[in-house]
Design a protein around this motif. Sequence first.
Motif, short mmCIF file in Angstrom:
data_model
loop_
_atom_site.label_atom_id
_atom_site.label_comp_id
_atom_site.label_asym_id
_atom_site.label_seq_id
_atom_site.Cartn_x
_atom_site.Cartn_y
_atom_site.Cartn_z
N SER A 253 2.75 7.98 10.67
CA SER A 253 3.71 8.20 9.59
C SER A 253 4.58 9.41 9.89
CB SER A 253 2.98 8.45 8.27
OG SER A 253 2.33 9.72 8.30
N GLN A 254 5.78 9.41 9.31
CA GLN A 254 6.70 10.53 9.53
C GLN A 254 6.08 11.84 9.05
OE1 GLN A 254 9.91 10.06 11.02
NE2 GLN A 254 9.67 12.26 11.24
N ALA A 280 10.54 6.59 14.35
CA ALA A 280 10.29 7.96 13.92
C ALA A 280 11.53 8.82 14.12
CB ALA A 280 9.13 8.55 14.72
N ASN A 281 11.69 9.81 13.26
CA ASN A 281 12.71 10.84 13.48
C ASN A 281 12.02 12.05 14.07
OD1 ASN A 281 14.90 9.43 12.24
ND2 ASN A 281 13.88 9.82 10.29
N ILE A 282 12.58 12.56 15.14
CA ILE A 282 11.89 13.66 15.80
C ILE A 282 12.90 14.67 16.32
CG2 ILE A 282 11.68 12.35 17.95
CD1 ILE A 282 8.87 13.71 18.20
N LEU B 275 19.84 19.85 25.16
CA LEU B 275 19.79 20.39 23.81
C LEU B 275 20.45 19.36 22.89
CD1 LEU B 275 18.87 23.03 22.40
CD2 LEU B 275 21.26 23.75 22.45
N TRP B 276 19.76 19.05 21.79
CA TRP B 276 20.23 18.01 20.88
C TRP B 276 21.02 18.61 19.71
CZ3 TRP B 276 18.90 12.55 20.51
CH2 TRP B 276 18.31 12.06 21.68
N GLY B 277 22.04 17.90 19.29
CA GLY B 277 22.80 18.31 18.12
C GLY B 277 22.32 17.63 16.85
N GLU B 278 21.35 16.76 16.97
CA GLU B 278 20.88 16.00 15.82
C GLU B 278 19.43 15.60 16.07
OE1 GLU B 278 23.38 12.54 15.96
OE2 GLU B 278 22.83 12.15 18.04
N THR B 279 18.83 15.02 15.06
CA THR B 279 17.48 14.50 15.18
C THR B 279 17.53 13.18 15.96
OG1 THR B 279 16.86 15.49 13.09
CG2 THR B 279 15.49 13.72 13.86
N ALA B 280 16.53 12.96 16.81
CA ALA B 280 16.48 11.73 17.59
C ALA B 280 15.69 10.66 16.85
CB ALA B 280 15.82 12.00 18.94
N ASN B 281 16.05 9.41 17.08
CA ASN B 281 15.24 8.29 16.62
C ASN B 281 14.45 7.78 17.81
OD1 ASN B 281 16.31 8.15 13.94
ND2 ASN B 281 18.19 7.35 14.87
N ILE B 282 13.19 7.62 17.61
CA ILE B 282 12.37 7.23 18.75
C ILE B 282 11.28 6.26 18.32
CG2 ILE B 282 10.96 9.32 18.54
CD1 ILE B 282 10.94 9.31 21.67
#
Lengths: 354, 354
Positions: A253-254, A280-282, B275-282
Amino acid sequence: VRALRFHGAGDLRLEELDEVSPPAGWVKLRVACCGICGTDIHEYTNGPLIVPTPDNPHSLTHEALPLTLGHELSGTVVELGDRVSGFVSGDRVAVEPTIACGACAACLSGQINRCPQKGAVGLTGWGGGYADYVTLPESMLHPLPDEVSLEVGALVEPLTVGWHAARLANVGPDSTVLIVGAGPIGLGALAASKALGAKTTVVAARRHGARRTMAHNLGADAVLLSRSEDFSASLADLTRGLGVDVALETSGSQDGLDVALRSVRIGGTLVTLGLWGETANIDLNAIMLREISLIGSRGYANEYPAVIEAIATGATPDVVRMITKRVALSAAIEEGFEELANGPTDQVKILVIP
Amino acid sequence: VRALRFHGAGDLRLEELDEVSPPAGWVKLRVACCGICGTDIHEYTNGPLIVPTPDNPHSLTHEALPLTLGHELSGTVVELGDRVSGFVSGDRVAVEPTIACGACAACLSGQINRCPQKGAVGLTGWGGGYADYVTLPESMLHPLPDEVSLEVGALVEPLTVGWHAARLANVGPDSTVLIVGAGPIGLGALAASKALGAKTTVVAARRHGARRTMAHNLGADAVLLSRSEDFSASLADLTRGLGVDVALETSGSQDGLDVALRSVRIGGTLVTLGLWGETANIDLNAIMLREISLIGSRGYANEYPAVIEAIATGATPDVVRMITKRVALSAAIEEGFEELANGPTDQVKILVIP
């Protein structure tokens, strides 16, 4: 002989099947106990998910629903096929249910849990544990020593899931470990971490209740409510402000992922072993800036003997406590599946006893 | 002496500063070359991001903007503070710009890249490379052998970022490696993978152009367009259908992450170093079912000597090719920053030469 067969969502039937004799290399068991797994409940409520359908039978078993469920099982040898040399009638065994192709790169390196065609007894064919008898290849059977009861033998499967995850993360005597989730897999991961010698074990539970108490009883140094305002401060107290070396995320779960990620120390390891229903958001910057390793853990391979040994020698906590209910095969649907399917429960492991 | 100082987004100024003499343990360098990094461009276009602001100065340097940028630099020793024993005037050096506390668990274990207070020369204080002179602790200086020019000396920093990532993933002689992104960090990761002996290196580039050609020139076995329909089939051809052992994701983008995740083999390793500018979806099920390790890589520690040695011995490809433009300090804004800030470019590395 009776078997509990899955026909589709909400449709489990106790049916009468023909008796079979084991072919060469196979062994017939009288099932002693079979634990109900979250995977079984997911199939029952939302399936078929892993269970193959007639339009797409499993590539190795060539079976599809209806099929018998139950993959956490122990039993007693009652009949041997030709060329079975490692067992005799009356032997007590735990079943390692993995079905793998034996020919891919993963299988050839001994990592059958990584086989792309991986299936399991009780999910993708070859019968299952919710039945009077099951007939399986000799290679799936692991003898239980006198110190390990048939009831505990049915716990070896879920315990080995946690064991594999803890081993992937190199849990050892100096480790501080957070287990996210206090269900059977989380508690199995706790038991495995204790057996591997973890210095400090903390369980993050979502709510109060019997599972939280169980985590204490299985020897967790602390059980924290993951949504409590005090969570981070309490974890810091337990880890000299550093965070844990290893977080084992069993909730899928998130919320659980977020708790695990913010709890793991710089350079630490987060193992994901839950099955997710969504993406998932990570925050990959957190992974990058703290050089965290996020590792996927799937099933187990070559680890049953070590887990059985750890139980037999008392290296694990007293895992029989995880069994909170025993039901007859004839009552399994009403008193087992229905209770677990109807939301939050205080049960940990319900055993079906044919 | 002149220094290019950052006052805020879009506001870089070439200013005249007082000369300083190095304190004990510090060394004054005449800057030879300083590469413009993507981080510098992000500060210039959207900053301050890493650069501290006056209301929140950096915890170790106690500095805030305006400050001098430039962290990929080489130079020549011109003046020694007291108790400097390892260098003499005229020595040619590359600068390792990490500023770390020296007292935390990470620093005490030698992993200064993981210091929670980590800063860098040219981003968080102590001057920077876009200047005639810079004065730095002796410990930041690494001598350049005769075989390594001062221009290439300015590439050691970005090359070491890729080296560290490849080492975290255990890239070695049997490895198949996919590098996602053909910018300077991606090309540095390619050079590092080649130097570490990788058997097969593949670069996934987002578009045609000079960077793609550069990847070929630096010895990539294949350069694939990541959005091409043929991508997966081509990668399968290159990896016997298995996928790569290691994917080094340098783009910090969802597209790049998706390409990396679907390219890595069962049991393989994905390193995230962008370096990420946002949250990743994985899809954590993909991580779990294939037992992939996703590892964050931040900077470097204790690796400059090995990278300099690899360049000197020719173990890396001919990295001087990565330098596509040289500009004077007085022209750095117009001919350097502005070109890189204005979107897709065929430049790889622009060196500022004070």
